[in-house]
Motif scaffolding. Structure first.
Motif, mmCIF file in Angstrom:
data_model
loop_
_atom_site.group_PDB
_atom_site.id
_atom_site.type_symbol
_atom_site.label_atom_id
_atom_site.label_comp_id
_atom_site.label_asym_id
_atom_site.label_seq_id
_atom_site.Cartn_x
_atom_site.Cartn_y
_atom_site.Cartn_z
ATOM 1 N N LEU A 76 35.077 37.895 -19.521
ATOM 2 C CA LEU A 76 35.897 39.332 -19.152
ATOM 3 C C LEU A 76 35.683 40.248 -20.594
ATOM 4 N N ALA A 77 35.995 39.321 -21.722
ATOM 5 C CA ALA A 77 35.480 39.314 -23.084
ATOM 6 C C ALA A 77 33.597 39.809 -23.447
ATOM 7 N N ARG A 78 32.832 39.377 -22.164
ATOM 8 C CA ARG A 78 32.059 39.772 -22.680
ATOM 9 C C ARG A 78 31.045 40.979 -21.346
ATOM 10 N N LEU A 79 31.809 41.626 -20.281
ATOM 11 C CA LEU A 79 31.844 41.612 -19.593
ATOM 12 C C LEU A 79 32.312 43.339 -20.516
ATOM 13 N N LEU A 80 33.354 43.529 -20.969
ATOM 14 C CA LEU A 80 33.166 44.781 -21.981
ATOM 15 C C LEU A 80 32.302 44.683 -23.060
ATOM 16 N N THR A 81 32.387 44.942 -23.295
ATOM 17 C CA THR A 81 31.533 44.529 -24.669
ATOM 18 C C THR A 81 29.991 44.915 -23.996
ATOM 19 N N ALA A 82 29.786 43.833 -23.071
ATOM 20 C CA ALA A 82 28.789 44.578 -22.664
ATOM 21 C C ALA A 82 28.358 46.295 -22.273
ATOM 22 N N HIS A 83 29.505 45.845 -21.397
ATOM 23 C CA HIS A 83 29.296 47.506 -20.920
ATOM 24 C C HIS A 83 29.868 48.997 -22.008
ATOM 25 N N ARG A 84 30.416 48.483 -22.985
ATOM 26 C CA ARG A 84 31.463 49.158 -23.979
ATOM 27 C C ARG A 84 32.665 50.243 -23.001
ATOM 28 N N ILE A 85 33.240 49.303 -21.764
ATOM 29 C CA ILE A 85 34.232 49.751 -21.730
ATOM 30 C C ILE A 85 35.724 48.985 -21.758
ATOM 31 N N SER A 86 36.436 50.103 -22.216
ATOM 32 C CA SER A 86 38.205 49.798 -22.345
ATOM 33 C C SER A 86 38.881 48.669 -20.941
ATOM 34 N N GLY A 87 38.778 48.869 -19.910
ATOM 35 C CA GLY A 87 39.245 47.906 -19.063
ATOM 36 C C GLY A 87 38.336 47.884 -17.714
ATOM 37 N N LEU A 88 38.939 46.943 -17.246
ATOM 38 C CA LEU A 88 37.977 46.995 -15.674
ATOM 39 C C LEU A 88 39.157 46.599 -14.807
ATOM 40 N N PRO A 89 39.215 46.629 -13.539
ATOM 41 C CA PRO A 89 40.026 46.102 -12.156
ATOM 42 C C PRO A 89 39.634 44.613 -11.679
ATOM 43 N N VAL A 90 41.193 44.633 -11.076
ATOM 44 C CA VAL A 90 40.609 42.568 -10.752
ATOM 45 C C VAL A 90 40.952 42.492 -9.510
ATOM 46 N N VAL A 91 39.566 42.296 -8.482
ATOM 47 C CA VAL A 91 40.379 42.257 -7.329
ATOM 48 C C VAL A 91 39.952 41.118 -6.531
ATOM 49 N N ASP A 92 39.998 40.971 -5.246
ATOM 50 C CA ASP A 92 40.720 40.251 -4.442
ATOM 51 C C ASP A 92 39.049 40.036 -3.863
ATOM 52 N N ASP A 93 39.058 39.113 -2.819
ATOM 53 C CA ASP A 93 38.258 38.529 -1.910
ATOM 54 C C ASP A 93 37.864 39.792 -1.283
ATOM 55 N N ASP A 94 38.617 40.356 -0.594
ATOM 56 C CA ASP A 94 38.809 41.724 0.355
ATOM 57 C C ASP A 94 38.314 42.486 -0.942
ATOM 58 N N ASP A 95 38.352 42.762 -2.247
ATOM 59 C CA ASP A 95 38.163 43.639 -2.617
ATOM 60 C C ASP A 95 38.974 44.254 -3.574
ATOM 61 N N LYS A 96 40.872 44.179 -2.453
ATOM 62 C CA LYS A 96 41.853 45.026 -2.397
ATOM 63 C C LYS A 96 41.526 44.696 -4.485
ATOM 64 N N VAL A 97 42.594 45.861 -5.146
ATOM 65 C CA VAL A 97 43.219 46.291 -6.605
ATOM 66 C C VAL A 97 44.160 45.312 -6.599
ATOM 67 N N MET A 98 43.770 44.075 -7.536
ATOM 68 C CA MET A 98 44.994 43.255 -7.686
ATOM 69 C C MET A 98 45.865 43.508 -9.476
ATOM 70 N N GLY A 99 45.355 43.840 -10.171
ATOM 71 C CA GLY A 99 45.458 44.319 -11.666
ATOM 72 C C GLY A 99 44.077 45.010 -12.196
ATOM 73 N N VAL A 100 44.560 45.418 -13.604
ATOM 74 C CA VAL A 100 43.405 45.482 -14.222
ATOM 75 C C VAL A 100 43.793 44.899 -15.574
ATOM 76 N N VAL A 101 42.664 44.327 -16.297
ATOM 77 C CA VAL A 101 42.470 43.396 -17.647
ATOM 78 C C VAL A 101 41.987 44.860 -19.141
ATOM 79 N N SER A 102 41.838 45.014 -19.749
ATOM 80 C CA SER A 102 42.228 45.935 -20.945
ATOM 81 C C SER A 102 42.008 45.450 -22.081
ATOM 82 N N GLN A 103 40.810 46.634 -23.042
ATOM 83 C CA GLN A 103 40.868 44.733 -23.657
ATOM 84 C C GLN A 103 41.875 44.548 -24.790
ATOM 85 N N THR A 104 42.581 44.771 -24.769
ATOM 86 C CA THR A 104 43.678 44.819 -25.632
ATOM 87 C C THR A 104 45.060 43.879 -24.942
ATOM 88 N N ASP A 105 44.629 43.307 -23.730
ATOM 89 C CA ASP A 105 45.231 42.484 -22.620
ATOM 90 C C ASP A 105 44.837 41.335 -23.586
#
Length: 226
Positions: A27-56
């Motif tokens: 997660l830390a690698r994805l946030l730094t590599a893409h220079r983003i502050s957060g990203l969604p977490v999805v299940d196997d059906d691509d339904k959004v379960m939650g969001v992980v942010s830098q502060t998390d």
């Protein structure tokens, strides 16, 4: 032609995302590599379960009484995580994420999405379809592009909206400065000037409306959209 931009028109369909089992370090690698502050977490059906942010991530990694949470310190902390060994408390996206996620649909208005971000104090919103599957992401930067319209373009749209929706409003003047609309003139008897003001607020790029209509109350006043 007056129209309100929708989230679907400004969103990005390329979304950096994670699965519930994605590791803390990944997660830390994805946030730094893409220079983003957060990203969604999805299940196997691509339904959004939650969001992980830098502060998390940094909240879990930091020791009590550690450094603050400024943007630069957050990024530095994430880089240290990528290059080192995460704390024992750090686990997976499913455990770190904020849930349920705040989401929007592509047909929602940009202005409504902006208000959600402001009210919830978040910087990005996953965009989902009618089955809550992830189809895009929209950020504050995406939404700000709508509000950076030229004053003359805004003035033209406001004047058009008033002339089409309220025939009696065609005689008033519309001025725009830095996104703030000023309505001037004498409305005809019985005119619903509150409706005129609401109509002006609905135009993309408007950040304020000043009522200087002489039939109203004395003095200038800035009117809230609600």
């Amino acid at each position: 032609m007056v129209r309100n931009r929708t989230v679907g028109e400004v969103m990005s369909s390329e979304v950096v995302q994670a699965r519930p089992g994605t590791s803390f370090k990944e997660l830390a690698r994805l946030l730094t590599a893409h220079r983003i502050s957060g990203l969604p977490v999805v299940d196997d059906d691509d339904k959004v379960m939650g969001v992980v942010s830098q502060t998390d991530l940094t909240r879990r990694q930091a020791a009590p009484g550690g450094a603050g949470h400024g943007p630069r310190r957050l990024v530095d902390a994430l880089r240290r995580i990528v290059g080192g060994r995460p704390a024992a408390a750090a686990r997976t996206a499913g455990e770190l994420m904020s849930s349920p996620a705040v989401t929007v649909h592509p047909e929602q208005r940009v202005v409504d999405a902006a208000r959600i971000m402001e009210r919830r104090r978040i910087d990005r919103l996953p965009v989902v379809d009618e089955e809550d599957r992830l189809i895009g992401i929209t950020t504050r930067r995406d939404l700000l592009r709508v509000f950076l319209r030229a004053d003359e373009e805004i003035r033209t749209d406001v004047a058009h909206a008033l002339s089409v929706g309220f025939p009696g409003a065609s005689a008033i003047s519309v001025e725009v400065s830095d996104g703030v609309v000023t309505l001037l003139g004498s409305p005809p008897p019985g005119a619903d000037t509150a409706a005129w003001i609401r109509s002006a607020w609905r135009v993309d790029g408007v950040i304020g409306v000043m009522n200087r209509l002489t039939a109203g109350r004395a003095g200038d006043r800035t009117v809230s959209p609600r």
